[in-house]
Structures are given as C-alpha cells and as structure tokens.
Write a protein that holds these residues in place. Sequence first.
Motif, PDB file in Angstrom:
ATOM      1  N   LYS A 171      21.728  63.813  48.838  1.00 23.42           N
ATOM      2  CA  LYS A 171      22.928  63.079  49.224  1.00 23.42           C
ATOM      3  C   LYS A 171      22.630  61.587  49.340  1.00 23.42           C
ATOM      4  O   LYS A 171      21.491  61.175  49.573  1.00 23.42           O
ATOM      5  N   SER A 183      29.186  64.104  49.756  1.00 20.62           N
ATOM      6  CA  SER A 183      27.881  63.820  49.157  1.00 20.62           C
ATOM      7  C   SER A 183      27.192  62.630  49.825  1.00 20.62           C
ATOM      8  O   SER A 183      26.213  62.100  49.295  1.00 20.62           O
ATOM      9  N   CYS A 184      27.715  62.206  50.970  1.00 22.45           N
ATOM     10  CA  CYS A 184      27.152  61.073  51.704  1.00 22.45           C
ATOM     11  C   CYS A 184      26.640  61.509  53.076  1.00 22.45           C
ATOM     12  O   CYS A 184      27.134  62.469  53.666  1.00 22.45           O
TER      13      CYS A 184
END
Length: 227
Positions: A4, A176-177
């Motif tokens: 990520k 995805s962070c």
Amino acid sequence: MQNKTLLVDCDGVLYPSEALTLKDFVEAMKETYRQDVKLDGATQARISEETIAQNKLGLFNYIKAVCDYTGYGFENFCRKMFDRVDYSNITRDDGLYQNIKNVAQNQPVMILTNNHILHLDKVLQQRFGKSVFDFEADGIQCYDITLSEKNGVFYPKHDPQGLAFISKRIGVPVESCILVDDMPRNITAARNIGMSAVLISDKFTLKQYLTQIAPQNISREKENERR
C-alpha cells in the motif's frame, strides 16, 4: 498490505512535535499580516469569522482568505511567514531518512502535509540535509495543502472530504493507502473512508514503524512463519 501507498505526515511525524508548535506558526502568521500585509485588527477578525462561518477549515484557508481580500500573493505570504519561523530545534536524523528510503524500495511512500511545501522543504533541510527535490529524486513524492484545493478552498486531512479528494488527486484508491499521522482526528477521518491508518506518537515513532515494516524484517517474519 505492505504494498500500500504510505501517506506520511510531516509535523509531529518526521520530527518530534515539541520542536515546532502551532503557536510558532500562528505568531509568524500574525507578524506577516501585520508587518507585510498591513491588515488591521478589525478586518482580520471579520475575515476569521467569515472563514469559520463558511466552514473553511485550517490555517491556510484563513491565510488564503486574507490574501484574496487584500490582493497579497499567497505564495509570497507563506514565504515571509516561514522565514519568521525558527526551525533550529529540529535535530538531524540521517538514520530516519535511510529508514524512509529503505521502505520506499518496497512500496510507494509520499509525504503529505496539511502545511505548505515551503515549510516542508525547511523541515527536510533541517532534519535530513535534503530538499523536497532530493526526496522526489529518490522517488518519494512530496505534497502539501495546495494539493487539496478545490474551487478556491483547501480540504485538510481532517475535513470529511479531504483525504478522499487527495486520494483521487494522486490516483491511488483510499483502500490502497495507509495514512501515517500523529493527529487522532486525521486517523479517524482516514478510517471513516476505508483508508488504513497508523497513529504516530512518542511511544510509537515513525522510525519504529518503518523499521517494523522494512523489507528485511518482513522477509524475516515470513521465514519464521515457514519454520
């Protein structure tokens, strides 16, 4: 999880929060609009009330409102303000820079501050002897509050729209962070939109977190799992 994108905060994360406080920035801001912009107290108070009433959150929305009203350049205001801030209490930590670079070899790392890029550059120079350009040359992108601007308003990380809008701007889905931040309200804002988040504090520093997720440590953990 480990691939990520890390969104790493600046103040209180890249360096200890006690080295610079909000008071330092507020005092520098006041000196700038008094000495350079020549803004009187009554006008200053009215602009402050208006930005609060319009739910324009954060220091830089107020500075932008002052600049829009007076015609004073926003970038010039920020430059003069940060020239009034004393960065000497930020100590050097080349080891932390190496930690950041090590992790960036395995997953995307971005510096994301609610402050301004001129301030971030001064922090990086003082903490690591590196500039924003040096960081970006090493593949570590640096973003400031201006990334979040939409229709003339900045949306800081704690704003309900802030992180979602920033995620869209950098082209990485929120899921995805991983936000790496020292402010609980920013951590809450991230988790509310499905973004992972890690709270940095005196008890769990950025260096400890980066060491924990470093590629060699992950490989070691996997090797131990196979035994």
